[in-house]
Design a protein around this motif. Sequence first.
Motif, mmCIF file in Angstrom:
data_model
loop_
_atom_site.group_PDB
_atom_site.id
_atom_site.type_symbol
_atom_site.label_atom_id
_atom_site.label_comp_id
_atom_site.label_asym_id
_atom_site.label_seq_id
_atom_site.Cartn_x
_atom_site.Cartn_y
_atom_site.Cartn_z
ATOM 1 N N ASP A 128 39.074 -26.387 3.511
ATOM 2 C CA ASP A 128 38.841 -26.918 2.170
ATOM 3 C C ASP A 128 39.468 -26.044 1.087
ATOM 4 N N GLY A 129 39.541 -24.733 1.358
ATOM 5 C CA GLY A 129 39.977 -23.816 0.305
ATOM 6 C C GLY A 129 41.425 -23.396 0.372
ATOM 7 N N SER A 130 42.158 -23.776 1.423
ATOM 8 C CA SER A 130 43.544 -23.334 1.574
ATOM 9 C C SER A 130 44.461 -24.539 1.707
ATOM 10 N N GLU A 131 45.332 -24.706 0.753
ATOM 11 C CA GLU A 131 46.274 -25.830 0.802
ATOM 12 C C GLU A 131 47.223 -25.689 1.981
ATOM 13 N N ASP A 132 47.664 -24.452 2.293
ATOM 14 C CA ASP A 132 48.590 -24.246 3.407
ATOM 15 C C ASP A 132 47.933 -24.621 4.741
ATOM 16 N N VAL A 133 46.684 -24.215 4.920
ATOM 17 C CA VAL A 133 45.976 -24.550 6.151
ATOM 18 C C VAL A 133 45.784 -26.056 6.249
ATOM 19 N N ARG A 134 45.391 -26.666 5.159
ATOM 20 C CA ARG A 134 45.152 -28.105 5.161
ATOM 21 C C ARG A 134 46.437 -28.874 5.483
ATOM 22 N N ARG A 135 47.544 -28.429 4.910
ATOM 23 C CA ARG A 135 48.822 -29.110 5.142
ATOM 24 C C ARG A 135 49.236 -28.990 6.608
ATOM 25 N N LEU A 136 49.164 -27.780 7.159
ATOM 26 C CA LEU A 136 49.539 -27.589 8.564
ATOM 27 C C LEU A 136 48.585 -28.317 9.498
#
Length: 237
Positions: A128-136
């Motif tokens: 929820d808090g990391s755009e990079d993690v969410r994208r990957l």
Amino acid sequence: MSIYVYAIVDTDHPLRLDGLKGVGDPGGALRAVEAGDLRAVVSDAPPELRAKRRDLAAHQSVLERLLEDGAVLPMRFGLIGADDEQVVSVLEANATSYAERLGEVDGRVEYNLKVSRDEDDLLREIVDGSEDVRRLNEFTRANPTAQDQKMALGELLSKEVRTREEQEARDVVERLSDAADGHAVSDPVESAFLNVSFLVKRERADAFSRAVTEEANRRGDAYAFRLRGPLPPYSFV
């Protein structure tokens, strides 16, 4: 015969060891070896010493009894000296530092705290808090054969988990430090991101336990706080 050493106390410390036996089968008779203002509580060491439940319990029982009557420098399980003369020599050589340590732990006990967090709860927070993690994460779900991206996601998640756990560990220690006289952080164990021992005045033990409970309640059900104590001050010797 070699000597098994349980603890170091000062010569005024009561030795209420009736009913206790030392390590070994049968358990060795407990006695004191004195040098100056210090005494080591010892017994004859058994021919073969292993960390059996019986011997671990005997070691701990001696320390707990001594702790009831004053300051104790507890030795780790398995400390053996060649003979009484060697024990005396060590006491004499380290008399100043041992006396200082006894003063530091006088009237104090150790509490060990381990804190863990539900893994799914932590991962949800990271996603929820990391755009990079969410994208990957979204990309690898849509492309299950994208191995490079899967590896990148795993590395990124591992880094985020480590960073957040380290920060949370610092936060917990900081919030509890005012209720203690000192702390010693050890390596994480048993899935706990925090493994820390606190040195606490006996008269503040209840207040410290309440502080731990309040911190656990503040963080919620996703966290597990495991507090053990009072213990001999192993981490502060």
